[in-house]
Scaffold this active site. Structure first.
Site, PDB file in Angstrom:
ATOM      1  N   HIS A  63     -11.928  12.381   0.567  1.00 41.66           N
ATOM      2  CA  HIS A  63     -11.953  11.022   1.114  1.00 41.66           C
ATOM      3  C   HIS A  63     -11.903  10.954   2.631  1.00 41.66           C
ATOM      4  CE1 HIS A  63     -11.420   6.744   1.167  1.00 41.66           C
ATOM      5  NE2 HIS A  63     -10.225   6.804   1.726  1.00 41.66           N
ATOM      6  N   PHE A  80       0.854  -1.187   0.000  1.00 43.96           N
ATOM      7  CA  PHE A  80       0.000   0.000   0.000  1.00 43.96           C
ATOM      8  C   PHE A  80       0.889   1.235   0.000  1.00 43.96           C
ATOM      9  CE2 PHE A  80      -4.543   0.884   0.674  1.00 43.96           C
ATOM     10  CZ  PHE A  80      -5.082  -0.351   0.373  1.00 43.96           C
ATOM     11  N   LEU A 128     -14.870   5.081  -4.652  1.00 45.33           N
ATOM     12  CA  LEU A 128     -13.465   4.788  -4.431  1.00 45.33           C
ATOM     13  C   LEU A 128     -12.974   3.566  -5.202  1.00 45.33           C
ATOM     14  CD1 LEU A 128     -11.242   6.007  -2.684  1.00 45.33           C
ATOM     15  CD2 LEU A 128     -11.593   4.103  -1.127  1.00 45.33           C
ATOM     16  N   ARG A 175      -2.950  10.943   5.876  1.00 41.32           N
ATOM     17  CA  ARG A 175      -3.050   9.566   6.349  1.00 41.32           C
ATOM     18  C   ARG A 175      -2.548   8.577   5.300  1.00 41.32           C
ATOM     19  NH1 ARG A 175      -6.541   5.579   5.510  1.00 41.32           N
ATOM     20  NH2 ARG A 175      -8.204   6.819   4.583  1.00 41.32           N
ATOM     21  N   HIS A 209      -8.372  11.315  -2.048  1.00 41.34           N
ATOM     22  CA  HIS A 209      -7.856  10.032  -2.531  1.00 41.34           C
ATOM     23  C   HIS A 209      -7.644  10.170  -4.035  1.00 41.34           C
ATOM     24  CE1 HIS A 209      -7.489   5.808  -3.461  1.00 41.34           C
ATOM     25  NE2 HIS A 209      -7.549   5.488  -2.186  1.00 41.34           N
ATOM     26  N   GLU A 250      -6.556   1.785  -3.261  1.00 39.52           N
ATOM     27  CA  GLU A 250      -5.119   1.854  -3.494  1.00 39.52           C
ATOM     28  C   GLU A 250      -4.527   0.463  -3.712  1.00 39.52           C
ATOM     29  OE1 GLU A 250      -3.611   4.943  -0.959  1.00 39.52           O
ATOM     30  OE2 GLU A 250      -1.886   3.697  -0.509  1.00 39.52           O
ATOM     31  N   GLN A 300      -8.002  14.799   3.314  1.00 46.61           N
ATOM     32  CA  GLN A 300      -7.349  13.992   2.279  1.00 46.61           C
ATOM     33  C   GLN A 300      -8.214  13.786   1.040  1.00 46.61           C
ATOM     34  OE1 GLN A 300      -6.509   9.536   2.917  1.00 46.61           O
ATOM     35  NE2 GLN A 300      -4.493  10.467   2.778  1.00 46.61           N
ATOM     36  N   ARG A 351      -0.885   9.441  -0.631  1.00 49.87           N
ATOM     37  CA  ARG A 351      -2.037   9.944  -1.383  1.00 49.87           C
ATOM     38  C   ARG A 351      -1.970  11.416  -1.727  1.00 49.87           C
ATOM     39  NH1 ARG A 351      -6.590   6.538   2.025  1.00 49.87           N
ATOM     40  NH2 ARG A 351      -6.073   4.568   1.015  1.00 49.87           N
TER      41      ARG A 351
END
Lengths: 578, 241
Positions: A351, A115, A247, A393, A237, A250, A235, A281
């Site tokens: 996100h 990730f 979404l 994050r 995404h 990732e 954030q 991100r």
């Protein structure tokens, strides 16, 4: 109607259910959810939960800690991150023991994958740290915790919407909530009250967030005088489905997916030479916007609502069907595209809120810069800010956060209520909430709520998005001030008592407007670029002046901003390159 | 394109019985039915009541009956439910559950039956602070069942529940029992057996396959019910009862 419980849990996602499980072992506990609990947004988390199990390759919690701190652009509170990564290992095994069906390695261990921003040996190369259950890890966590709550006989109040926190000085004595089924207002008297109400992506037009993500907890507490921490850090995404924001995990990039511009170029090589498509991100979202602005988007018109391609065609149909079945389903349903055959059109989508209700390491809500806490008031999960995410994050760490800090808060609640007494609760405790709801059903109607919602979401998307500038944010703040004024004139057309979903939506809009306003104000206030907060007029991170958390407090019709120190006790800030 | 939503309405505070109301509006073929319902609610009639949350088929809030078939409104595109001849979409609440208001139904009975099968891992053996090992093949055996989002579409579509035996625990509860029966880590078969091997347990299922057809998560519901029946029969043979 009045109720009394040792502990009231507001919100039934991962953090709320885990806290309920822990607290209910010894305390009389009730869970309030404005949805049926199993509908919570935790269920939509896809790719994985990070924990240094080392199932498939060497990994260590301290590497996870460093990645979390660096990923958060050094605004992360480092002891909080240390607890996060160390407790994560035990928490993941515990979830497995509770029945969570993780995907497995050939030798039967919990499987792990890559990730963004997760590396081995302090940034050397990507590491497989995300434990996953196909691409429905959040769904499995939510289901598993709900199953366990059923097993343990936790008491649920389904479809109860929180209106007010009963804060008296530095102590919380419960909440007032609206029962959707009847329109009745209930007072819940408690020794401990825990907010786990989730995020507020619905302040933006394009978002991955559920309709229910309206920031109810932070808004209710902000109106009760609680300061909100780091609201400027929101954030985006990088890979939301074009135009819809749904979404695309990732994990697609974790499994080898590549972002490409209109020339077919894998452009992340230029922005993050080492981690490329597995960079954090914020960096990828900015890279995409940069590509779009210079005309390298697929349409190529230079507008920021253009898109790029997420290419997963080389991963192979078998791996996609096995490891990313839901993603394949979304693409087929909403785009008519099979990701094994064709690339997925994506654009950044709002996100995750890094900021929110400030808490200490046990989830106790903090009331000032010194770190003093309210008695009997707790929060965890996306609505809260223990600041493990800092300014940005890392993927998978949201699930880690709800599990680790949801559980810790639940444990501390159980400890606290054993010795604590119930605080005083006047007969008039629900007067203000009652009057607020009554005001929405009486008098002449002003502007329609739908119009206000749309303008708020467009304002935030256009003026307080991935890139930010002083004049744009100033315009946003002015627009939001107007909208908040117009909101006072909103009245519901539906004056029925039972299942009045219009009333619910109007209440939610009030919360969103307060949250949007605090977000824009905090963003305009921070004159540097750090993590997800990226200013074109202040492009550099400024540790001299801004290595601090912001704390914004609503005061009457105005606000004040204070600051809290960042804990940098483990890793001194360094430039953030990948 | 112009579409017409023919929505079944009911508000217990003022209606003696339900009725249909039509709304004609502009929509794109790739819009979700949920988008159209929201457009009706925010622009035409604020009193229309329905549930919603994630808007992409994961939370299970917005199951309803569309043109006679159970669907999630957020996973149904307008182009899926209009035809060249007709742009009329009939929208009704789920069946076999009491209507609360408009498209909202009371789900207590559905969740009570779910809870009755003990839908949680039963295993008291100590795990030693690590995971309980499970091979990918063992994990794959119950993968299908873990897709369930408890939306109740299958429950609504079941002709047995509707016409014959309202006490039947229904497809979702059995799928969620199967979720654990086929999990190599679970030891709860005996505890679930009384609920499943019962006149209102798995046996009323008549293999109509409606549940499988409507499941928005593609779960082979009927197959799971039959596998559960087979497991019970095998147990009975071994047990000699």
């Amino acid at each position: 109607m009045k109720h009394q419980f040792d502990a009231i849990i507001v919100g039934a996602g991962g953090a709320g259910l885990y806290a309920a499980l822990e607290a209910s072992r010894t305390a009389k506990t009730a869970v309030l959810s404005k949805l049926y609990p199993i509908r919570s947004h935790t269920g939509t988390a896809q790719g994985g939960i990070g924990a240094a199990l080392g199932s498939v390759e060497e990994d260590r919690p301290e590497w996870h800690c460093f990645d979390t701190v660096k990923g958060g652009d050094y605004l992360t509170d480092q002891k909080a991150a240390q607890i996060l990564v160390e407790d994560a290992v035990e928490a993941v095994y515990h979830l497995e023991n509770l029945g969570l069906p993780f995907s497995r390695t050939p030798d039967g261990k919990i499987d792990q994958r890559r990730f963004g921003g997760h590396t081995r040996n302090f940034g050397e190369a990507p590491v497989k740290r995300a434990c996953y259950a196909a691409d429905r890890t959040g769904h499995m966590i939510l289901q598993t915790l709900y199953q366990q709550c059923i097993k343990n006989g936790v008491r649920f109040f389904d479809e109860f919407h929180v209106l007010e926190a009963l804060i008296d000085g530095d102590r919380c004595n419960g909440v007032v909530a609206l029962e959707l089924a009847t329109g009745e207002i209930h007072t819940f008297h408690s020794k401990a009250t825990f907010f786990a109400t989730g995020g507020f992506g619905r302040i933006f037009k394009t978002t991955s967030n559920a309709y229910a993500n309206t920031g109810d907890g932070p808004a209710v507490l902000a109106r009760a005088g609680v300061p909100m921490e780091d609201m400027e850090f929101f954030q985006f995404h990088p890979t939301g489905i074009y135009r819809m924001g749904i979404l695309i995990t990732e994990a697609v990039r974790g499994e080898g997916g590549i972002l490409r511009n209109r020339a077919g170029e894998p452009f992340m090589e230029r922005y993050a030479p080492k981690l490329k498509d597995l960079a954090p991100r914020d960096m990828i979202s900015r890279a995409i916007i940069d590509e779009l602005r210079k005309g390298s988007g697929i349409r190529g018109d230079g507008k920021i609502d253009d898109y790029v391609y997420l290419d997963a065609t080389h991963i192979g149909r078998e791996a996609i069907d096995k490891k990313l079945p839901d993603i394949a389903g979304f693409c087929r349903t909403y785009l008519g595209v099979d990701p094994a055959d064709k690339p997925i059109p994506v654009q950044p989508t709002a996100h995750y809120a890094m900021g929110g209700i400030p808490t200490d390491l046990w989830g106790r809500v903090v009331r000032n810069a010194k770190g003093d806490v309210y008695e009997g008031l707790y929060a965890a999960g996306e609505c809260a800010c223990v600041s493990v995410h800092g300014a940005n994050r890392l993927g998978t760490n949201s699930l880690v956060d709800i599990i680790v800090y949801g559980k810790r808060a639940g444990t501390d609640i159980a400890r606290y209520v054993r010795d604590a007494d119930f605080g005083p609760l006047p007969e008039t405790a629900d007067d203000r909430a009652r009057a607020g709801v009554k005001a929405l059903v009486t008098g002449t109607r002003g502007k329609p709520r739908g119009e206000i919602t749309a303008r708020m979401q467009e304002t935030m998307m256009e003026l307080v998005g991935v890139y930010r500038a002083a004049d744009e944010m100033k315009a946003a703040i002015a627009a939001l001030r107007t909208l908040r004024g117009e909101y006072r004139e909103v009245r519901v057309a539906d004056t029925g008592k039972g299942f009045n979903t219009e009333l619910l939506e109007v209440l939610e809009l009030g919360n969103l407007l307060d949250i949007a306003w605090m977000t824009a104000l905090a963003a305009a206030n921070r004159t540097e670029s750090r993590g997800a907060h990226s200013r074109v007029d202040f492009p550099e991170r400024d540790d001299t002046n801004w290595l601090k958390h912001s704390m914004i407090r609503l005061v009457g019709d105005g606000y004040e901003i204070g600051y809290k120190d960042v804990d940098i006790s483990l890793y001194p800030p360094k430039p953030r390159v990948y | 394109m112009k579409i017409t939503l023919k929505i079944k309405r009911y508000n217990g505070e003022k209606d003696a019985q339900s009725y249909f109301q039509e709304f004609t509006l502009e929509a794109q073929p790739e819009d979700r039915l949920l988008d159209a319902l929201l457009a009706v609610k925010t622009k035409m009639d604020d009193t229309l009541a329905f549930r919603k949350s994630c808007a992409h088929g994961i939370c299970g809030s917005d199951a309803m009956v569309v043109n006679g078939v159970e669907r999630l409104a957020c996973k149904t595109l307008i182009r899926d439910v209009v035809t060249a001849e007709s742009a009329l979409i009939t929208v009704e609440p789920l069946r076999s559950l009491p209507v609360q208001r408009d498209l909202m139904v009371r789900q207590d009975a559905f969740f009570e039956k779910f809870r009755a099968v003990k839908p949680f891992l039963i295993n008291d053996e100590p795990a030693g602070g690590r995971e309980r090992p499970q091979s990918p093949e063992e994990r794959a055996r119950f993968d299908d069942t873990t897709n369930c989002i408890l939306c109740a579409a299958c429950y609504s579509s079941c002709p047995v529940l509707r016409d014959k035996d309202p006490r039947f625990i229904g497809p979702a509860a059995i799928v969620n029992a199967a979720r654990f029966l086929f999990d190599s880590r679970d030891r709860g078969f005996a505890q679930r057996l009384p609920m499943l091997d019962h006149e209102d347990g798995v046996w009323p299922c008549e293999n109509h396959f409606n549940c499988t057809r409507v499941c928005p998560r593609g779960i082979k519901v009927t197959k799971n019910i039959n596998a559960t029946k087979a497991q019970i029969k095998t147990f009975r043979e071994k047990d000699g009862s």
